[in-house]
Design a protein around this motif. Structure first.
Motif, PDB file in Angstrom:
ATOM      1  N   LEU A   5       0.740  -1.119  -0.106  1.00  0.00           N
ATOM      2  CA  LEU A   5       0.320  -0.025  -0.304  1.00  0.00           C
ATOM      3  C   LEU A   5       1.146   0.980   0.283  1.00  0.00           C
ATOM      4  CD1 LEU A   5      -2.653  -0.586   2.584  1.00  0.00           C
ATOM      5  CD2 LEU A   5      -3.275  -0.481   0.067  1.00  0.00           C
ATOM      6  N   ALA A   6       1.569   1.376   0.519  1.00  0.00           N
ATOM      7  CA  ALA A   6       2.317   2.331   0.804  1.00  0.00           C
ATOM      8  C   ALA A   6       3.698   2.285   0.032  1.00  0.00           C
ATOM      9  CB  ALA A   6       3.111   2.258   1.953  1.00  0.00           C
ATOM     10  N   LYS A   7       4.383   1.318  -0.809  1.00  0.00           N
ATOM     11  CA  LYS A   7       4.900   1.521  -2.530  1.00  0.00           C
ATOM     12  C   LYS A   7       4.271   0.882  -3.767  1.00  0.00           C
ATOM     13  CE  LYS A   7       9.256   0.550  -1.089  1.00  0.00           C
ATOM     14  NZ  LYS A   7      10.390  -0.677  -1.732  1.00  0.00           N
ATOM     15  N   ASN A   8       3.588   1.930  -3.738  1.00  0.00           N
ATOM     16  CA  ASN A   8       2.514   1.178  -5.888  1.00  0.00           C
ATOM     17  C   ASN A   8       2.565   2.449  -6.470  1.00  0.00           C
ATOM     18  OD1 ASN A   8       0.187   2.927  -4.750  1.00  0.00           O
ATOM     19  ND2 ASN A   8      -0.724   1.305  -3.857  1.00  0.00           N
ATOM     20  N   PHE A   9       2.341   1.739  -7.404  1.00  0.00           N
ATOM     21  CA  PHE A   9       2.920   2.884  -8.810  1.00  0.00           C
ATOM     22  C   PHE A   9       1.042   3.807  -8.859  1.00  0.00           C
ATOM     23  CE2 PHE A   9       5.551   0.511  -8.163  1.00  0.00           C
ATOM     24  CZ  PHE A   9       6.650   1.343  -8.399  1.00  0.00           C
TER      25      PHE A   9
ATOM     26  N   LYS B  26      12.277   9.674 -13.713  1.00  0.00           N
ATOM     27  CA  LYS B  26      12.558  11.055 -12.822  1.00  0.00           C
ATOM     28  C   LYS B  26      12.415  10.867 -11.468  1.00  0.00           C
ATOM     29  CE  LYS B  26      11.942  14.611 -16.340  1.00  0.00           C
ATOM     30  NZ  LYS B  26      13.285  14.144 -17.110  1.00  0.00           N
ATOM     31  N   GLY B  27      12.188  11.800 -10.588  1.00  0.00           N
ATOM     32  CA  GLY B  27      12.701  11.043  -9.412  1.00  0.00           C
ATOM     33  C   GLY B  27      11.235  10.334  -8.259  1.00  0.00           C
ATOM     34  N   VAL B  28       9.702  11.639  -8.579  1.00  0.00           N
ATOM     35  CA  VAL B  28       8.104  10.144  -8.674  1.00  0.00           C
ATOM     36  C   VAL B  28       7.564   9.980 -10.003  1.00  0.00           C
ATOM     37  CG1 VAL B  28       8.362  11.461  -6.831  1.00  0.00           C
ATOM     38  CG2 VAL B  28       7.182  12.699  -9.053  1.00  0.00           C
ATOM     39  N   ALA B  29       8.375   9.874 -11.097  1.00  0.00           N
ATOM     40  CA  ALA B  29       7.035   9.151 -12.379  1.00  0.00           C
ATOM     41  C   ALA B  29       8.462   8.984 -13.450  1.00  0.00           C
ATOM     42  CB  ALA B  29       6.612  10.454 -12.706  1.00  0.00           C
TER      43      ALA B  29
ATOM     44  N   MET C 108       3.729   6.536 -15.113  1.00  0.00           N
ATOM     45  CA  MET C 108       3.509   6.085 -14.005  1.00  0.00           C
ATOM     46  C   MET C 108       3.997   7.311 -13.112  1.00  0.00           C
ATOM     47  SD  MET C 108       1.993   3.785 -15.523  1.00  0.00           S
ATOM     48  CE  MET C 108       1.922   2.396 -13.538  1.00  0.00           C
ATOM     49  N   ALA C 109       3.537   6.746 -12.004  1.00  0.00           N
ATOM     50  CA  ALA C 109       3.685   7.086 -10.304  1.00  0.00           C
ATOM     51  C   ALA C 109       4.328   6.502  -9.834  1.00  0.00           C
ATOM     52  CB  ALA C 109       3.124   8.816 -10.886  1.00  0.00           C
ATOM     53  N   GLY C 110       5.112   7.191  -8.747  1.00  0.00           N
ATOM     54  CA  GLY C 110       4.977   6.423  -7.505  1.00  0.00           C
ATOM     55  C   GLY C 110       4.344   6.704  -6.872  1.00  0.00           C
ATOM     56  N   TYR C 111       3.289   6.222  -5.727  1.00  0.00           N
ATOM     57  CA  TYR C 111       2.100   6.424  -4.889  1.00  0.00           C
ATOM     58  C   TYR C 111       2.116   6.011  -3.833  1.00  0.00           C
ATOM     59  CZ  TYR C 111      -2.297   8.804  -3.850  1.00  0.00           C
ATOM     60  OH  TYR C 111      -3.453   9.200  -3.510  1.00  0.00           O
ATOM     61  N   ASP C 112       2.011   6.282  -2.749  1.00  0.00           N
ATOM     62  CA  ASP C 112       2.220   5.941  -1.081  1.00  0.00           C
ATOM     63  C   ASP C 112       0.762   6.393  -0.876  1.00  0.00           C
ATOM     64  OD1 ASP C 112       1.106   5.886   1.491  1.00  0.00           O
ATOM     65  OD2 ASP C 112       3.729   6.630   1.531  1.00  0.00           O
ATOM     66  N   SER C 113      -0.480   4.982  -0.612  1.00  0.00           N
ATOM     67  CA  SER C 113      -1.610   4.764  -0.580  1.00  0.00           C
ATOM     68  C   SER C 113      -2.351   4.956   0.464  1.00  0.00           C
ATOM     69  CB  SER C 113      -2.375   4.114  -0.695  1.00  0.00           C
ATOM     70  OG  SER C 113      -2.266   3.411  -2.337  1.00  0.00           O
TER      71      SER C 113
ATOM     72  N   ASP D 211      12.693   4.870  -4.274  1.00  0.00           N
ATOM     73  CA  ASP D 211      13.177   4.528  -2.997  1.00  0.00           C
ATOM     74  C   ASP D 211      14.919   3.956  -4.414  1.00  0.00           C
ATOM     75  OD1 ASP D 211      13.435   1.419  -3.971  1.00  0.00           O
ATOM     76  OD2 ASP D 211      12.328   1.493  -2.029  1.00  0.00           O
ATOM     77  N   GLU D 212      16.338   3.874  -3.721  1.00  0.00           N
ATOM     78  CA  GLU D 212      16.842   3.173  -4.733  1.00  0.00           C
ATOM     79  C   GLU D 212      17.218   1.465  -5.915  1.00  0.00           C
ATOM     80  OE1 GLU D 212      21.132   2.896  -3.902  1.00  0.00           O
ATOM     81  OE2 GLU D 212      20.716   4.299  -2.533  1.00  0.00           O
ATOM     82  N   ALA D 213      15.870   0.719  -4.756  1.00  0.00           N
ATOM     83  CA  ALA D 213      16.231  -0.825  -5.547  1.00  0.00           C
ATOM     84  C   ALA D 213      15.598  -0.063  -6.671  1.00  0.00           C
ATOM     85  CB  ALA D 213      15.649  -1.102  -4.946  1.00  0.00           C
ATOM     86  N   GLU D 214      13.967   0.356  -6.571  1.00  0.00           N
ATOM     87  CA  GLU D 214      13.028   0.632  -7.152  1.00  0.00           C
ATOM     88  C   GLU D 214      13.835   1.468  -8.488  1.00  0.00           C
ATOM     89  OE1 GLU D 214       8.802   1.054  -5.378  1.00  0.00           O
ATOM     90  OE2 GLU D 214      10.005   3.385  -5.183  1.00  0.00           O
ATOM     91  N   ARG D 215      14.410   2.433  -8.329  1.00  0.00           N
ATOM     92  CA  ARG D 215      15.285   3.668  -9.616  1.00  0.00           C
ATOM     93  C   ARG D 215      16.579   2.763 -10.601  1.00  0.00           C
ATOM     94  NH1 ARG D 215      14.443   9.296  -9.684  1.00  0.00           N
ATOM     95  NH2 ARG D 215      17.362   8.481 -11.018  1.00  0.00           N
ATOM     96  N   ALA D 216      16.474   2.127  -9.453  1.00  0.00           N
ATOM     97  CA  ALA D 216      17.956   0.103 -10.351  1.00  0.00           C
ATOM     98  C   ALA D 216      17.069  -0.702 -11.083  1.00  0.00           C
ATOM     99  CB  ALA D 216      19.199  -0.255  -9.145  1.00  0.00           C
ATOM    100  N   VAL D 217      16.314  -0.720 -10.342  1.00  0.00           N
ATOM    101  CA  VAL D 217      15.574  -1.656 -11.234  1.00  0.00           C
ATOM    102  C   VAL D 217      14.832  -0.708 -12.434  1.00  0.00           C
ATOM    103  CG1 VAL D 217      12.905  -3.261 -12.188  1.00  0.00           C
ATOM    104  CG2 VAL D 217      14.367  -2.977  -9.590  1.00  0.00           C
TER     105      VAL D 217
END
Length: 136
Positions: free
Chosen positions: A50-54, A84-87, A108-113, A122-128
């Motif tokens: 829920l905290a780390k979705n898109f 970008k940092g959030v999308a 797509m954008a990162g979203y915290d529900s 985060d760093e792991a998401e940016r790496a993927v």
């Protein structure tokens, strides 16, 4: 170029009265490709999910020709074109050996529900995401 390839089955129910895949089905095909492309980014813990979705903020499609039913899956190639940092932006091609059916783009954008707001990757998401990046 680091492209992800998803072999998407065409279901008989995807067809319309004109005997080709209904245009309303293509967004689902793109979603299936994204979900398979980024499945390692989906946390196993439901609370963390829920905290780390898109979320999908924009989508554009250009149709080249009709896709008709076949038992052979259609190929969906996807890659990141902007990060970008959030999308991030994805480009897609839905095709088979006969050529291109659809070219598409999604933002797509990162979203915290839990917090109810856009979030930074985060760093792991940016790496993927960077692993599929082609900024041409």
């Amino acid at each position: 170029m680091p492209r992800f390839t998803y072999l998407c089955p065409i279901r008989w129910s995807d067809m319309d009265a004109n005997n080709h895949v209904n245009n309303a089905v293509y967004p689902r095909y793109l979603e299936e490709a994204r979900m398979n492309m980024f499945k390692e980014l989906v946390p196993s813990d439901p609370g963390e999910r829920l905290a780390k979705n898109f979320f999908l903020s924009e989508q554009w499609m250009k149709f080249s020709r009709p896709l008709v039913y076949s038992t052979t899956p259609v190929s969906i190639e996807a890659w990141v074109t902007d990060l970008k940092g959030v999308a991030f932006e994805l480009a897609y091609e839905i095709k088979d050996v006969g050529g291109l059916y659809v070219a598409a783009t999604s933002r797509m954008a990162g979203y915290d529900s839990v917090a109810g707001r856009v979030r930074r990757f985060d760093e792991a998401e940016r790496a993927v995401l960077s692993g599929f990046l082609d900024e041409r």
